[in-house]
Design a protein around this motif. Sequence first.
Motif, PDB file in Angstrom:
ATOM      1  N   TYR A  35       0.831  -1.216   0.000  1.00  0.00           N
ATOM      2  CA  TYR A  35       0.000   0.000   0.000  1.00  0.00           C
ATOM      3  C   TYR A  35       0.862   1.262   0.000  1.00  0.00           C
ATOM      4  CZ  TYR A  35      -3.423   3.451   1.492  1.00  0.00           C
ATOM      5  OH  TYR A  35      -4.214   4.571   1.570  1.00  0.00           O
ATOM      6  N   TYR A  36       1.786   1.354   0.950  1.00  0.00           N
ATOM      7  CA  TYR A  36       2.617   2.561   1.036  1.00  0.00           C
ATOM      8  C   TYR A  36       3.658   2.596  -0.078  1.00  0.00           C
ATOM      9  CZ  TYR A  36       0.489   3.771   5.459  1.00  0.00           C
ATOM     10  OH  TYR A  36      -0.407   4.132   6.419  1.00  0.00           O
ATOM     11  N   GLY A  37       4.058   1.408  -0.533  1.00  0.00           N
ATOM     12  CA  GLY A  37       5.060   1.354  -1.592  1.00  0.00           C
ATOM     13  C   GLY A  37       4.540   1.852  -2.923  1.00  0.00           C
ATOM     14  N   ILE A  49      -6.599  11.640   5.859  1.00  0.00           N
ATOM     15  CA  ILE A  49      -5.839  12.876   6.114  1.00  0.00           C
ATOM     16  C   ILE A  49      -5.227  12.784   7.509  1.00  0.00           C
ATOM     17  CG2 ILE A  49      -5.948  15.378   6.428  1.00  0.00           C
ATOM     18  CD1 ILE A  49      -8.052  15.595   4.439  1.00  0.00           C
ATOM     19  N   THR A  50      -3.959  13.125   7.607  1.00  0.00           N
ATOM     20  CA  THR A  50      -3.294  13.110   8.910  1.00  0.00           C
ATOM     21  C   THR A  50      -3.148  14.549   9.414  1.00  0.00           C
ATOM     22  OG1 THR A  50      -1.160  13.174   7.799  1.00  0.00           O
ATOM     23  CG2 THR A  50      -2.015  10.992   8.385  1.00  0.00           C
ATOM     24  N   ALA A  51      -2.852  14.684  10.705  1.00  0.00           N
ATOM     25  CA  ALA A  51      -2.808  16.018  11.324  1.00  0.00           C
ATOM     26  C   ALA A  51      -1.914  17.017  10.578  1.00  0.00           C
ATOM     27  CB  ALA A  51      -2.388  15.890  12.788  1.00  0.00           C
ATOM     28  N   LEU A  84       9.911   9.043  12.000  1.00  0.00           N
ATOM     29  CA  LEU A  84       9.551   7.683  11.602  1.00  0.00           C
ATOM     30  C   LEU A  84       8.312   7.753  10.714  1.00  0.00           C
ATOM     31  CD1 LEU A  84       9.817   5.943  15.129  1.00  0.00           C
ATOM     32  CD2 LEU A  84      11.641   6.340  13.451  1.00  0.00           C
ATOM     33  N   GLY A  85       8.381   7.192   9.533  1.00  0.00           N
ATOM     34  CA  GLY A  85       7.231   7.184   8.615  1.00  0.00           C
ATOM     35  C   GLY A  85       6.708   8.577   8.342  1.00  0.00           C
ATOM     36  N   PRO A  86       7.504   9.432   7.681  1.00  0.00           N
ATOM     37  CA  PRO A  86       7.132  10.856   7.550  1.00  0.00           C
ATOM     38  C   PRO A  86       6.079  11.171   6.485  1.00  0.00           C
ATOM     39  CG  PRO A  86       9.521  10.482   7.249  1.00  0.00           C
ATOM     40  CD  PRO A  86       8.831   9.165   7.124  1.00  0.00           C
ATOM     41  N   GLY A  87       5.480  10.183   5.833  1.00  0.00           N
ATOM     42  CA  GLY A  87       4.404  10.469   4.868  1.00  0.00           C
ATOM     43  C   GLY A  87       4.911  11.298   3.706  1.00  0.00           C
ATOM     44  N   ARG A  88       4.344  12.501   3.565  1.00  0.00           N
ATOM     45  CA  ARG A  88       4.799  13.404   2.494  1.00  0.00           C
ATOM     46  C   ARG A  88       5.962  14.288   2.930  1.00  0.00           C
ATOM     47  NH1 ARG A  88      -0.919  15.905   0.603  1.00  0.00           N
ATOM     48  NH2 ARG A  88      -1.518  14.305  -0.902  1.00  0.00           N
ATOM     49  N   VAL A 111      13.195   7.890   8.560  1.00  0.00           N
ATOM     50  CA  VAL A 111      13.109   6.423   8.492  1.00  0.00           C
ATOM     51  C   VAL A 111      11.863   6.084   7.685  1.00  0.00           C
ATOM     52  CG1 VAL A 111      12.949   4.274   9.819  1.00  0.00           C
ATOM     53  CG2 VAL A 111      14.217   6.243  10.749  1.00  0.00           C
ATOM     54  N   GLU A 112      12.051   5.588   6.481  1.00  0.00           N
ATOM     55  CA  GLU A 112      10.926   5.387   5.554  1.00  0.00           C
ATOM     56  C   GLU A 112      11.234   4.212   4.641  1.00  0.00           C
ATOM     57  OE1 GLU A 112       7.730   7.056   4.894  1.00  0.00           O
ATOM     58  OE2 GLU A 112       7.803   5.121   3.880  1.00  0.00           O
ATOM     59  N   THR A 113      10.255   3.304   4.505  1.00  0.00           N
ATOM     60  CA  THR A 113      10.479   2.135   3.650  1.00  0.00           C
ATOM     61  C   THR A 113       9.929   2.325   2.236  1.00  0.00           C
ATOM     62  OG1 THR A 113       8.586   1.244   4.846  1.00  0.00           O
ATOM     63  CG2 THR A 113      10.730   0.315   5.371  1.00  0.00           C
ATOM     64  N   ALA A 147       7.090  10.578  15.749  1.00  0.00           N
ATOM     65  CA  ALA A 147       6.349   9.472  15.118  1.00  0.00           C
ATOM     66  C   ALA A 147       4.869   9.812  15.140  1.00  0.00           C
ATOM     67  CB  ALA A 147       6.613   8.166  15.863  1.00  0.00           C
ATOM     68  N   ASN A 148       4.366  10.384  14.037  1.00  0.00           N
ATOM     69  CA  ASN A 148       2.939  10.703  13.946  1.00  0.00           C
ATOM     70  C   ASN A 148       2.249   9.675  13.051  1.00  0.00           C
ATOM     71  OD1 ASN A 148       0.663  12.630  14.421  1.00  0.00           O
ATOM     72  ND2 ASN A 148       0.686  12.693  12.194  1.00  0.00           N
ATOM     73  N   GLU A 149       1.256   9.007  13.585  1.00  0.00           N
ATOM     74  CA  GLU A 149       0.554   7.943  12.842  1.00  0.00           C
ATOM     75  C   GLU A 149       1.534   6.964  12.193  1.00  0.00           C
ATOM     76  OE1 GLU A 149      -3.145   8.094  10.987  1.00  0.00           O
ATOM     77  OE2 GLU A 149      -3.439  10.222  11.351  1.00  0.00           O
ATOM     78  N   PHE A 150       2.532   6.575  12.930  1.00  0.00           N
ATOM     79  CA  PHE A 150       3.506   5.595  12.443  1.00  0.00           C
ATOM     80  C   PHE A 150       3.217   4.216  13.036  1.00  0.00           C
ATOM     81  CE2 PHE A 150       7.548   3.369  13.396  1.00  0.00           C
ATOM     82  CZ  PHE A 150       7.895   3.021  12.101  1.00  0.00           C
TER      83      PHE A 150
HETATM   84  N1  SAH Z   1       3.585  10.572   9.565  1.00  0.00           N
HETATM   85  C1  SAH Z   1       2.887  10.794   8.318  1.00  0.00           C
HETATM   86  C2  SAH Z   1       2.451   9.511   7.595  1.00  0.00           C
HETATM   87  C3  SAH Z   1       1.719   8.468   8.377  1.00  0.00           C
HETATM   88  S1  SAH Z   1       1.332   7.045   7.395  1.00  0.00           S
HETATM   89  C4  SAH Z   1       1.731  11.731   8.536  1.00  0.00           C
HETATM   90  O1  SAH Z   1       1.360  11.932   9.673  1.00  0.00           O
HETATM   91  O2  SAH Z   1       1.201  12.259   7.548  1.00  0.00           O
HETATM   92  C5  SAH Z   1       2.608   5.891   7.820  1.00  0.00           C
HETATM   93  C6  SAH Z   1       3.976   6.197   7.284  1.00  0.00           C
HETATM   94  O3  SAH Z   1       4.894   5.186   7.771  1.00  0.00           O
HETATM   95  C7  SAH Z   1       4.154   6.198   5.782  1.00  0.00           C
HETATM   96  O4  SAH Z   1       5.114   7.166   5.431  1.00  0.00           O
HETATM   97  C8  SAH Z   1       4.670   4.768   5.507  1.00  0.00           C
HETATM   98  O5  SAH Z   1       5.311   4.619   4.271  1.00  0.00           O
HETATM   99  C9  SAH Z   1       5.602   4.598   6.682  1.00  0.00           C
HETATM  100  N2  SAH Z   1       5.914   3.213   7.082  1.00  0.00           N
HETATM  101  C10 SAH Z   1       5.048   2.187   7.228  1.00  0.00           C
HETATM  102  N3  SAH Z   1       5.685   1.094   7.685  1.00  0.00           N
HETATM  103  C11 SAH Z   1       6.978   1.446   7.864  1.00  0.00           C
HETATM  104  C12 SAH Z   1       8.143   0.769   8.349  1.00  0.00           C
HETATM  105  N4  SAH Z   1       8.092  -0.496   8.743  1.00  0.00           N
HETATM  106  N5  SAH Z   1       9.307   1.457   8.408  1.00  0.00           N
HETATM  107  C13 SAH Z   1       9.372   2.757   8.029  1.00  0.00           C
HETATM  108  N6  SAH Z   1       8.305   3.446   7.569  1.00  0.00           N
HETATM  109  C14 SAH Z   1       7.124   2.806   7.484  1.00  0.00           C
END
Ligand code: SAH
Length: 356
Positions: A35-37, A49-51, A84-88, A111-113, A147-150
Motif C-alpha cells: 500500500y505505502y510502496g 488525512i493526517t494532522a 519515523l514514517g514521515p508520509g509526504r 526512516v521510511e520504507t 512518530a505521527n501515525e507511524f
Molecule cells: N507521519 C505521516 C504519515 C503516516 S502514514 C503523517 O502523519 O502524515 C505511515 C507512514 O509510515 C508512511 O510514510 C509509511 O510509508 C511509513 N511506514 C510504514 N511502515 C513502515 C516501516 N516499517 N518502516 C518505516 N516506515 C514505514
Amino acid sequence: MSPETGQLALRLAKQIEGSGPISVAEYMRAANEEYYGSGDPFGVEGDFITAPEVSQMFGELVGMWLTDIWMRQNYPSNCHYVELGPGRGTLAADALRAMGRFDFAPTVHLVETSEALRAKQAANVPGAVFHDNIASLPTDGPLLVIANEFFDALPVRQLILTHAGWRERVVVRDRGTKFAAMPGSHAMDAAVPEHVRNAPVGSILETAPDSTGLMYELAARLAEQGGVMLVVDYGYVQPGLGSTLQAVKNHSPADPFSDPGTCDLTVHVNFFELANMARMRNLQIAGPTAQGVWLSALGINQRAAALAETSPQHTADIQAARDRLVKADEMGTLFKVMAVHSPDWPVPEGFGETVA
Ligand code: SAH
C-alpha cells in the motif's frame, strides 16, 4: 479491483494455497508494504488525512515544542531530527521551518520504507538522510524523534480464544475465493499472560512485536545519546481485549481482508506497552495526553489567531483546521500524545493532564 486480480492478492493466495495460512501480522505487513510502496494515500484526494496535512499549525507546534526542549537543555549543537514514517514530509518541513526561526538546525534523518514516499519527502525536506530502519541512525548526538501515525501502520499479532484454547489468528482462503481470518491450529496458551487466560471464548488479544521491539531499541539510543521522542497516534492506555484492525479507503471503513495492498491497514496503538519499553530503558514518560489538550497547551489558539491576522481571507479555514485537530468529536480526543525522554533532559511541555 477484485481480490483475485491484485498483484499482492494473487501472491498471497498462491502462498496460502501452497504452504498454508499466514498470520494476521504477516498479512498486515505485506498489505501495508504494498500500500505505502505504491503511492501517496494522503489528503482529500487520497484515502485519509493526517494532522500535518490538516494544517501547518501541527508541524509548527511540534517544531516549537522541540525548540523549547533544546533551549532548556542549553542548546546542544549536535542534535539529530529523526522522523519515523514521515508520509509526504509535511510535518518535518513545517517543524524544521519553525525551528529555523530560532537558529535550531539539526541534521535530518527520515526512516521510511516506501520509495514512492521517499521521493515526496526528499522534495519537501531537502538534505534529509534516509534510513530503512532505526539501526543506521547516527550514534553521535541527541535524537529528537517524531512518530505521527507511524505505529498504527506496523503489523499486529492477534491471538484468539477458542473452545480448545488460545490460537494465533491466521488468514486463509475462504472457499478459494476470498481472504478470511480464523483461528490457527497451534496451541498458543503459553503466549498469553495469566490475567487474560480465562477471558470469554472469541476474545482477541493483540500484541505488536514490531512496535515494541522498535521502541525498546530506540529507547536504548535515547538513554545513551540523550534526547526525546514524541508519539502521536490513536490508541489506548489501558490494555484490553478485542481486534482493533481496520482498513480505510477513500475516507471510509473497508474490509481489512479484502483487496490487500489497496487500502490502509491500521490498529490502535498500545501506549501502555510502548511506555513500558521506554521505562525498561530508564526513560521518563510524559503523557499520554489527548491531542486537543496538548495542542491547546502549546498555544494552537494563539497560532491560529496569528495566522488569521496575516491572511484574514483564510480565517474560516484556519479555524476549521484548528477545530479538526483539537475538538473532542474530531481528532482531539481519539489521538493521544506521549513523550519519552532521557532522564537528564527536561520534562517536555504540554503534558499537564494525562488521560486514561
Ligand atoms: N507521519 C505521516 C504519515 C503516516 S502514514 C503523517 O502523519 O502524515 C505511515 C507512514 O509510515 C508512511 O510514510 C509509511 O510509508 C511509513 N511506514 C510504514 N511502515 C513502515 C516501516 N516499517 N518502516 C518505516 N516506515 C514505514
